[in-house]
Design an enzyme around this catalytic site. Structure first.
Site, PDB file in Angstrom:
ATOM      1  N   ASN A 158      27.097  72.990  31.674  1.00  0.00           N
ATOM      2  CA  ASN A 158      26.502  71.560  31.870  1.00  0.00           C
ATOM      3  C   ASN A 158      27.720  70.276  32.053  1.00  0.00           C
ATOM      4  O   ASN A 158      29.367  70.809  31.713  1.00  0.00           O
ATOM      5  CB  ASN A 158      26.293  70.885  30.035  1.00  0.00           C
ATOM      6  CG  ASN A 158      25.081  71.890  30.441  1.00  0.00           C
ATOM      7  OD1 ASN A 158      24.131  71.392  30.862  1.00  0.00           O
ATOM      8  ND2 ASN A 158      24.361  72.637  29.161  1.00  0.00           N
TER       9      ASN A 158
ATOM     10  N   GLY B 206      27.425  83.409  28.566  1.00  0.00           N
ATOM     11  CA  GLY B 206      27.824  84.527  29.224  1.00  0.00           C
ATOM     12  C   GLY B 206      28.112  86.224  28.751  1.00  0.00           C
ATOM     13  O   GLY B 206      26.594  86.773  29.638  1.00  0.00           O
TER      14      GLY B 206
ATOM     15  N   VAL C   8      25.310  77.647  35.213  1.00  0.00           N
ATOM     16  CA  VAL C   8      24.301  76.902  33.507  1.00  0.00           C
ATOM     17  C   VAL C   8      25.135  75.891  33.068  1.00  0.00           C
ATOM     18  O   VAL C   8      25.084  75.479  32.171  1.00  0.00           O
ATOM     19  CB  VAL C   8      23.634  78.175  32.918  1.00  0.00           C
ATOM     20  CG1 VAL C   8      23.064  79.125  33.792  1.00  0.00           C
ATOM     21  CG2 VAL C   8      24.764  78.897  32.167  1.00  0.00           C
TER      22      VAL C   8
ATOM     23  N   ARG D 279      11.317  76.149  24.932  1.00  0.00           N
ATOM     24  CA  ARG D 279      11.247  75.146  23.584  1.00  0.00           C
ATOM     25  C   ARG D 279      10.326  73.786  23.440  1.00  0.00           C
ATOM     26  O   ARG D 279       9.615  74.060  22.690  1.00  0.00           O
ATOM     27  CB  ARG D 279      13.111  74.430  23.811  1.00  0.00           C
ATOM     28  CG  ARG D 279      14.400  74.799  23.587  1.00  0.00           C
ATOM     29  CD  ARG D 279      15.983  73.894  23.924  1.00  0.00           C
ATOM     30  NE  ARG D 279      15.913  74.558  23.179  1.00  0.00           N
ATOM     31  CZ  ARG D 279      17.971  74.108  23.888  1.00  0.00           C
ATOM     32  NH1 ARG D 279      18.057  73.353  25.088  1.00  0.00           N
ATOM     33  NH2 ARG D 279      19.050  74.804  23.306  1.00  0.00           N
TER      34      ARG D 279
ATOM     35  N   HIS E 277      17.907  68.266  32.938  1.00  0.00           N
ATOM     36  CA  HIS E 277      18.125  68.360  31.719  1.00  0.00           C
ATOM     37  C   HIS E 277      19.097  67.555  30.913  1.00  0.00           C
ATOM     38  O   HIS E 277      19.972  68.305  30.700  1.00  0.00           O
ATOM     39  CB  HIS E 277      19.492  69.554  32.077  1.00  0.00           C
ATOM     40  CG  HIS E 277      19.507  71.143  30.703  1.00  0.00           C
ATOM     41  ND1 HIS E 277      18.362  70.877  30.097  1.00  0.00           N
ATOM     42  CD2 HIS E 277      20.503  71.316  30.294  1.00  0.00           C
ATOM     43  CE1 HIS E 277      18.937  71.943  29.315  1.00  0.00           C
ATOM     44  NE2 HIS E 277      19.757  72.200  29.017  1.00  0.00           N
TER      45      HIS E 277
ATOM     46  N   GLY F  17      31.950  83.623  27.744  1.00  0.00           N
ATOM     47  CA  GLY F  17      31.288  83.256  26.222  1.00  0.00           C
ATOM     48  C   GLY F  17      30.580  83.574  25.270  1.00  0.00           C
ATOM     49  O   GLY F  17      29.791  83.801  25.943  1.00  0.00           O
TER      50      GLY F  17
ATOM     51  N   ASN G 139      34.288  70.148  32.691  1.00  0.00           N
ATOM     52  CA  ASN G 139      33.784  71.089  33.333  1.00  0.00           C
ATOM     53  C   ASN G 139      33.718  71.404  34.845  1.00  0.00           C
ATOM     54  O   ASN G 139      33.371  71.915  35.554  1.00  0.00           O
ATOM     55  CB  ASN G 139      32.592  71.185  32.741  1.00  0.00           C
ATOM     56  CG  ASN G 139      32.491  71.583  31.682  1.00  0.00           C
ATOM     57  OD1 ASN G 139      33.282  71.885  30.622  1.00  0.00           O
ATOM     58  ND2 ASN G 139      30.785  71.742  30.765  1.00  0.00           N
TER      59      ASN G 139
ATOM     60  N   ASP H   4      36.558  86.272  32.717  1.00  0.00           N
ATOM     61  CA  ASP H   4      36.442  85.161  31.703  1.00  0.00           C
ATOM     62  C   ASP H   4      38.150  85.060  32.196  1.00  0.00           C
ATOM     63  O   ASP H   4      38.893  85.640  32.572  1.00  0.00           O
ATOM     64  CB  ASP H   4      36.652  85.424  30.515  1.00  0.00           C
ATOM     65  CG  ASP H   4      36.507  83.478  29.808  1.00  0.00           C
ATOM     66  OD1 ASP H   4      35.645  83.553  29.604  1.00  0.00           O
ATOM     67  OD2 ASP H   4      37.453  83.149  29.391  1.00  0.00           O
TER      68      ASP H   4
HETATM   69  N1  APR Z   1      36.384  80.956  35.170  1.00  0.00           N
HETATM   70  C1  APR Z   1      36.261  81.390  34.312  1.00  0.00           C
HETATM   71  N2  APR Z   1      36.171  81.560  31.787  1.00  0.00           N
HETATM   72  C2  APR Z   1      36.231  80.587  31.781  1.00  0.00           C
HETATM   73  C3  APR Z   1      36.756  79.220  33.415  1.00  0.00           C
HETATM   74  C4  APR Z   1      37.227  79.378  34.085  1.00  0.00           C
HETATM   75  N3  APR Z   1      38.201  78.691  34.896  1.00  0.00           N
HETATM   76  N4  APR Z   1      37.247  78.317  32.245  1.00  0.00           N
HETATM   77  C5  APR Z   1      36.849  78.388  30.796  1.00  0.00           C
HETATM   78  N5  APR Z   1      36.588  79.788  30.908  1.00  0.00           N
HETATM   79  C6  APR Z   1      35.422  80.389  29.997  1.00  0.00           C
HETATM   80  C7  APR Z   1      36.474  80.419  28.589  1.00  0.00           C
HETATM   81  O1  APR Z   1      36.805  80.842  28.657  1.00  0.00           O
HETATM   82  C8  APR Z   1      34.924  81.323  27.568  1.00  0.00           C
HETATM   83  O2  APR Z   1      35.118  82.250  26.981  1.00  0.00           O
HETATM   84  O3  APR Z   1      33.914  80.396  29.885  1.00  0.00           O
HETATM   85  C9  APR Z   1      33.491  80.904  28.311  1.00  0.00           C
HETATM   86  C10 APR Z   1      33.078  79.429  27.577  1.00  0.00           C
HETATM   87  O4  APR Z   1      32.414  80.154  26.454  1.00  0.00           O
HETATM   88  P1  APR Z   1      31.985  78.933  25.775  1.00  0.00           P
HETATM   89  O5  APR Z   1      32.753  78.169  24.979  1.00  0.00           O
HETATM   90  O6  APR Z   1      31.552  80.457  24.338  1.00  0.00           O
HETATM   91  O7  APR Z   1      30.647  78.429  25.852  1.00  0.00           O
HETATM   92  P2  APR Z   1      29.034  78.929  25.773  1.00  0.00           P
HETATM   93  O8  APR Z   1      28.214  78.503  25.063  1.00  0.00           O
HETATM   94  O9  APR Z   1      29.239  79.875  26.083  1.00  0.00           O
HETATM   95  O10 APR Z   1      28.870  77.610  26.843  1.00  0.00           O
HETATM   96  C11 APR Z   1      28.750  77.430  28.695  1.00  0.00           C
HETATM   97  O11 APR Z   1      27.075  76.929  29.331  1.00  0.00           O
HETATM   98  O12 APR Z   1      25.277  75.865  27.910  1.00  0.00           O
HETATM   99  C12 APR Z   1      26.570  75.438  28.563  1.00  0.00           C
HETATM  100  O13 APR Z   1      27.299  73.418  27.602  1.00  0.00           O
HETATM  101  C13 APR Z   1      27.532  74.421  28.223  1.00  0.00           C
HETATM  102  O14 APR Z   1      28.824  74.568  29.292  1.00  0.00           O
HETATM  103  C14 APR Z   1      28.963  75.134  28.349  1.00  0.00           C
HETATM  104  C15 APR Z   1      28.626  76.592  29.360  1.00  0.00           C
END
Ligand code: APR
Length: 316
Positions: free
Chosen positions: A127, A14, A125, A158, A182, A11, A102, A34
Site C-alpha cells: 500500500n 506474504g 499488494v 468485505r 483502494h 510478513g 513503501n 524477505d
Molecule cells: N524486500 C523484501 N521484503 C521486504 C523489503 C524488501 N526490500 N522491505 C521490507 N520487507 C518485508 C519486511 O521485512 C516484512 O517481513 O516485508 C514484510 C512486511 O510484512 P509485515 O510487516 O507483516 O506487513 P504485511 O501485513 O505483510 O503487509 C505488507 O501489504 O497490505 C499491505 O499495507 C500493507 O504495505 C503493506 C504490505
C-alpha cells in the site's frame, strides 16, 4: 515444467499468501523472500513440513535477499511475482501515509524482479495500492497488462461479507462489486449487487446500503484498529492468491483488480480498480460493466485522485 510463483515479503500478508498458493497444489514451486535473514527459509521449512498433512506436493523455497540484490537468483524464471514487501499501517494511519517509505521498497524490489524474472506477471499488494502498482510498472518497464494490483477482490469480499451478515444469508448467495481506488475513492456499484439474483436495493433500504458501503471503505482500518500492530492479511492473501492462481491456470476469470485503464469508461492512462479477465498475460482485457451515471462519475473522480498521486510516485 510446472509453474513457479514468488512472494516477495514474508510478513503476515506474504506468508499467508505463500501458504495458500502452496496448498492449492497447482504450482511446482513457491518462493518466499524477505530481507530478514532466515525468516523466509524458516517459514519455507515449516510450510514444507505441513505438506504430508495438508496433502500438497508444491515445494516452498525460502530466500533472504539484500537490498543490493543478493539472493534474488532464487526468483529466476518465476511465472508470477506477488510483491507484499512494505510497511503495514498502524492505527490512525491512512494507506497514503505509507507512500514514501513503501515507494522506496517497492521500487527496489521491482527493479530486481525485472532483472531476475523478466517474463513474470507481477501482482502488487503493498500500500497505497494503486500508486504502488503504477510504480512497479514504471520500475519494471513491463508491459502494463503484466503488472496488476490486488484491491478490488478484497474490497468486494468485505462488502459481500457485510451484506451476508446483515441479511443473515449464506455468503455464497451474495454478489457485490466495488471499483475505483483502494481507499477514499472506492466506488461501490450497487447496481451490480444481488442476493440470490435479487437486486440488493430491493432487500435493504438505501441508508443501510450506504452504511455497509462506508464500513467496506473503512474495512482495512477497522481491522488495523483492532490488531494495533499490523493490518489485515487473511482476506487480502485469499484475494492475491486467487489472482495468482487465475494467472497460472490462464483461467480468464473476471475479477475486480487494479489494472491499466486507457480509454475504457472514457478514462485514460491510469492504474485503477476495474474488472478484468485474468490469465497468463495478466490483465488480458478490461471488462466493462453498465454503470449508473453516479457510479461512472465516482469512477472518474477516483481516476483523477489516483492519477495525481501516481504522477507523484514517478519521482519517489
Ligand atoms: N524486500 C523484501 N521484503 C521486504 C523489503 C524488501 N526490500 N522491505 C521490507 N520487507 C518485508 C519486511 O521485512 C516484512 O517481513 O516485508 C514484510 C512486511 O510484512 P509485515 O510487516 O507483516 O506487513 P504485511 O501485513 O505483510 O503487509 C505488507 O501489504 O497490505 C499491505 O499495507 C500493507 O504495505 C503493506 C504490505
Amino acid at each position: 515444467m510446472g509453474k513457479k510463483v514468488t512472494v516477495v515479503g514474508a510478513g503476515f500478508y506474504g506468508s499467508t499468501t505463500a501458504q495458500r498458493l502452496a496448498e492449492y497444489d497447482v504450482f511446482e514451486t513457491v518462493v518466499l523472500t524477505d530481507i530478514i535473514e532466515g525468516k523466509p527459509e524458516g517459514l519455507a521449512l515449516d510450510l514444507n513440513q505441513s505438506r504430508s498433512i495438508e496433502g500438497f506436493e508444491t515445494k516452498v523455497i525460502g530466500a533472504t535477499t539484500g537490498v543490493d540484490g543478493s539472493g534474488y537468483e532464487a526468483i529466476a524464471g518465476s511465472d508470477i511475482v506477488v510483491i507484499t514487501a512494505g510497511l503495514p499501517r498502524k492505527p490512525g494511519m491512512s494507506r497514503m501515509d505509507l507512500l514514501e517509505v513503501n515507494a522506496k521498497i517497492v521500487r527496489g524490489v521491482a527493479e530486481q524482479v525485472a532483472k531476475h524474472a523478466p517474463n513474470a506477471i507481477v501482482i502488487v499488494v503493498s500500500n497505497p495500492l494503486d500508486e504502488m502498482t503504477a510504480l512497479a510498472q514504471l520500475a519494471t518497464q513491463f508491459p502494463k497488462n503484466r503488472v496488476i494490483g490486488q484491491a478490488g477482490m478484497l474490497d468486494t469480499a468485505r462488502f459481500t461479507h457485510f451484506v451476508a451478515e446483515e441479511l443473515k444469508v449464506p455468503v455464497g448467495s451474495v454478489k457485490t462489486l466495488t471499483l475505483g481506488s483502494h481507499g477514499d475513492t472506492m466506488v461501490p456499484v450497487p447496481s451490480r449487487c444481488t442476493v440470490d439474483g435479487k437486486p440488493l436495493s430491493d432487500l435493504l433500504p438505501a441508508e443501510k446500503i450506504e452504511e455497509l458501503v462506508t464500513r467496506t471503505r473503512n474495512g482495512g482500518a477497522e481491522v488495523v484498529a483492532l490488531l494495533k500492530t499490523g493490518s489485515a492479511y487473511y482476506a487480502p492473501s485469499a484475494a492475491a492468491a486467487r489472482m495468482a492462481k487465475a494467472v497460472a491456470e490462464d483461467s480468464g476469470e473476471v475479477m475486480p483488480v487494479c489494472a491499466w485503464v486507457d480509454g475504457e469508461y472514457g478514462i485514460s492512462g491510469v492504474y485503477l480498480g476495474v474488472e478484468a479477465a485474468i490469465g497468463a498475460t495478466g490483465a488480458k482485457n478490461i471488462v466493462l460493466t453498465d454503470l449508473s451515471e453516479s457510479e461512472l462519475a465516482g469512477l472518474k473522480e477516483a481516476a483523477e485522485a489516483v492519477r495525481a498521486k501516481q504522477a507523484d510516485v514517478a519521482g519517489l
